[in-house]
Scaffold this active site. Structure first.
Site, PDB file in Angstrom:
ATOM      1  N   TYR A 143      -9.755   5.915  -5.079  1.00 28.44           N
ATOM      2  CA  TYR A 143      -8.682   6.203  -4.121  1.00 28.44           C
ATOM      3  C   TYR A 143      -7.670   5.068  -4.086  1.00 28.44           C
ATOM      4  O   TYR A 143      -6.454   5.298  -4.115  1.00 28.44           O
ATOM      5  CB  TYR A 143      -9.297   6.409  -2.744  1.00 28.44           C
ATOM      6  CG  TYR A 143      -8.323   6.726  -1.632  1.00 28.44           C
ATOM      7  CD1 TYR A 143      -7.821   8.011  -1.467  1.00 28.44           C
ATOM      8  CD2 TYR A 143      -7.920   5.735  -0.736  1.00 28.44           C
ATOM      9  CE1 TYR A 143      -6.945   8.311  -0.435  1.00 28.44           C
ATOM     10  CE2 TYR A 143      -7.039   6.016   0.287  1.00 28.44           C
ATOM     11  CZ  TYR A 143      -6.554   7.310   0.436  1.00 28.44           C
ATOM     12  OH  TYR A 143      -5.677   7.590   1.459  1.00 28.44           O
ATOM     13  N   LYS A 147      -3.750   5.317  -5.068  1.00 32.02           N
ATOM     14  CA  LYS A 147      -2.700   4.995  -4.103  1.00 32.02           C
ATOM     15  C   LYS A 147      -1.816   3.848  -4.608  1.00 32.02           C
ATOM     16  O   LYS A 147      -0.612   3.821  -4.335  1.00 32.02           O
ATOM     17  CB  LYS A 147      -3.328   4.623  -2.757  1.00 32.02           C
ATOM     18  CG  LYS A 147      -3.887   5.810  -1.985  1.00 32.02           C
ATOM     19  CD  LYS A 147      -2.790   6.767  -1.543  1.00 32.02           C
ATOM     20  CE  LYS A 147      -3.316   7.837  -0.605  1.00 32.02           C
ATOM     21  NZ  LYS A 147      -2.255   8.737  -0.113  1.00 32.02           N
TER      22      LYS A 147
END
Length: 238
Positions: A143, A147
């Site tokens: 993640y 991002k």
């Protein structure tokens, strides 16, 4: 300056959590219409929102949503997901899924809606990043990497879209008080506050919005030593 009043917005992942707060806040600021997307549009509960089916990782679904919502002037790339990952131990497919949802999903959506944003004038894109764009934590490495790549994507799109009259604002935030973080005993900021700050950023044509103290602290720390962001590196192992 971008005005929310009278705008037509589309919020991906608009049926719950921060996405729902965006829908609420947009109507409170005078938006004329808000499309709230979800995999199952029946989960959209705002009485005035226009429910719209959208799976951001499916090009056909994205194209269908863009064909339906051709009057959009503000795009909110909010939809995202995360699952525990390790770069050493997780299946590569799990890491790839993080990029499919959190990097390629916003990219597909942005590419599909840019023609409408450009054609309708005063177009604006708000993309939800994370404090994890700038720092990684164990268990969320996929993640965090996605991002970080999304932050780079927004920086590139901001430069590419500026001469076409479309502005890009990146929203960075840590823990938001939603059902997804209910089990975490950490300081949180309310979804209503985050949505309000983000809309303030749109109306000010801000490049970035840092929505909580943790995010501001981490962003400031990027100019320092790596050990300041990762104090565990100071532990000597022999």
């Amino acid at each position: 300056m971008t005005s929310i009043d009278g705008s037509v917005a589309l919020v991906t992942g608009g049926s719950r959590g921060l996405g729902k707060a965006f829908v609420d806040a947009l109507y409170e600021r005078g938006a004329r219409k808000v499309y709230a997307t979800a995999r199952d549009p029946r989960t959209v509960t705002h009485p005035d929102a226009v429910p719209l089916a959208l799976e951001v990782t499916d090009p056909a679904s994205v194209a269908a949503a863009a064909a339906r919502a051709q009057d959009v002037t503000v795009l909110v790339n909010n939809a995202g997901a995360t699952a525990p990952t390790s770069f050493l131990d997780s299946p590569v497919e799990d890491v790839r899924r993080e990029f499919d949802v959190n990097f390629f999903g916003p990219l597909l959506t942005t590419r599909a809606f840019v023609p409408a944003l450009e054609r309708n004038g005063d177009g604006h894109i708000l993309t939800v990043h994370s404090v994890l764009s700038w720092v990684t934590v164990p268990g969320a490495v996929g993640y965090s990497a996605a991002k970080a790549a999304l932050w780079s994507q927004s920086n590139a799109l901001r430069l590419e879209l500026q001469p076409r009259g479309v502005k890009v604002t990146g929203l960075h935030v840590g823990y938001v008080d939603t059902d997804l973080t209910a089990s975490l005993d950490v300081p949180k900021v309310s979804a209503h506050s985050v949505a309000g700050q983000a809309l303030d950023g749109i109306e000010a044509d801000a490049h970035e919005v840092l929505a909580d103290a943790l995010t501001r602290q981490v962003k400031a720390g990027l100019s320092g030593e790596l050990i300041d962001l990762y104090p565990q590196l100071a532990i000597q192992r022999w």
